[in-house]
Design an enzyme around this catalytic site. Sequence first.
Site, PDB file in Angstrom:
ATOM      1  N   ASP A  32     -61.928 -39.983  23.546  1.00  0.00           N
ATOM      2  CA  ASP A  32     -61.862 -39.963  22.299  1.00  0.00           C
ATOM      3  C   ASP A  32     -63.202 -39.643  21.524  1.00  0.00           C
ATOM      4  OD1 ASP A  32     -59.349 -40.888  20.013  1.00  0.00           O
ATOM      5  OD2 ASP A  32     -61.463 -41.327  19.097  1.00  0.00           O
ATOM      6  N   ASP A  37     -62.753 -28.467  13.261  1.00  0.00           N
ATOM      7  CA  ASP A  37     -62.111 -27.547  14.415  1.00  0.00           C
ATOM      8  C   ASP A  37     -63.282 -27.199  15.316  1.00  0.00           C
ATOM      9  OD1 ASP A  37     -59.536 -27.824  13.534  1.00  0.00           O
ATOM     10  OD2 ASP A  37     -59.645 -25.926  12.463  1.00  0.00           O
ATOM     11  N   GLU A  57     -58.321 -35.844  18.128  1.00  0.00           N
ATOM     12  CA  GLU A  57     -59.431 -35.801  18.983  1.00  0.00           C
ATOM     13  C   GLU A  57     -59.480 -36.544  20.196  1.00  0.00           C
ATOM     14  OE1 GLU A  57     -59.429 -39.336  15.786  1.00  0.00           O
ATOM     15  OE2 GLU A  57     -58.407 -37.580  16.111  1.00  0.00           O
TER      16      GLU A  57
END
Length: 414
Positions: A258, A275, A301
């Site tokens: 993560d 992005d 994410e």
Amino acid sequence: MTTSLFFLMWGLATALALPLLLPLRTRGVGGIQAFTVANALAAFSMLSYASAEIVPPGLYVMLSNATWVCAVSLVYVGVRQFFGLRPHIARTLGISGICIAAFAWMLYVQGNLVGRMVLFSVFTCVVMLATGRLMYRHRKRIHTRGVMLYVMLAVFGLAALHALRVVVYGFGWEAPVSMLQLSRWGLVFIVCGSVAVPALFLALLLLIQTSLSEQMQAALTFDSLTHAYSRRSILDELDHELHRCDRGGGKFAVLVLDIDHFKSINDRYGHAAGDTALRHYAQVVQNAVRGSDRFGRMGGEEFVLLMYDCDPARALVQAQRVCDALRDTPLYLQGVEVPMTTSGGVATYQMGDSADVILARADVALYRAKEQGRDRVEMAWNGRGAGRTQVGGLAGGAAANAPVATCETSETTA
């Protein structure tokens, strides 16, 4: 009349691909419009000869030759567009225009039948060879086996047929006569052409449909933003590998990752920058891990790395490489260097693991890593997790017994 019937059948056979090409014009694959128009022109070229009984000779011959030249040229342009190359439209139209003007000169001024027949076949042969060369150079862009071979056979087959026609009429093997008058070689060329030309357009249709199919498969297999494996494909592969380990044993580990403080990147720099950060993260991680491992995006994410033939020690080494690579490869947003770190949880295979269970254990370790300060990877407990929906509750209970590691790695066992 018999030869006119041949050309009628030839034209109708060539037009068979047209109803299938027309619905594909809006599908976003390069070259479709050029192929569609080329198919229509090629069919019209054959049907022009079929109308010899009702159309003056000076008209149907010129119409047939001119539309054929345009059709062949558009096939070349369409192939270039299909592979994302500059189409060279102006250059191709210029050469085609010169060829058509030469046809008109030979037909209306010189009455040179041999010259027209040779020019017709030389032009077709050269353009088909150039088209086939393009396809050979870019053949690896189509992964479905046999498709490019069939397309190239159709293209080079048509080129070979016209090369033979140049030899037969150019070197005087047979006296040239109108295609409407039956002759030994004329019949050979009509019969072979009635196969080769429809085969060419059916091959182009197959090329387009295969490309669309592969694009659809890629959309299901890979995440469109990061080009990592998609959630669906990574979970399918995880299930497959767990079943394989259940049957024959084996070492296998799952690393759930993560991005630390990702929300702050979105809030400060905007979603477009977010992005960019996701793409940067995915590229760095994929460059850092082994080529045999599979890296996928679960959503947002959160990412997963499947590590094959990997025991706990090697899994921790791999996790360390990911952390180090992110520190060593800075992310720049709007000209500013933005630190990017990651937290992760590693779970190794245990007999009877399901995808939910092994991911739940890795999630517990991931949350523990975040609670211990982020920028670290934790090893999961060896006990069973109930499933990913209970990860939040389990993480807090596990944290008290976990040692600390700063993108350093640690292992906790029950």
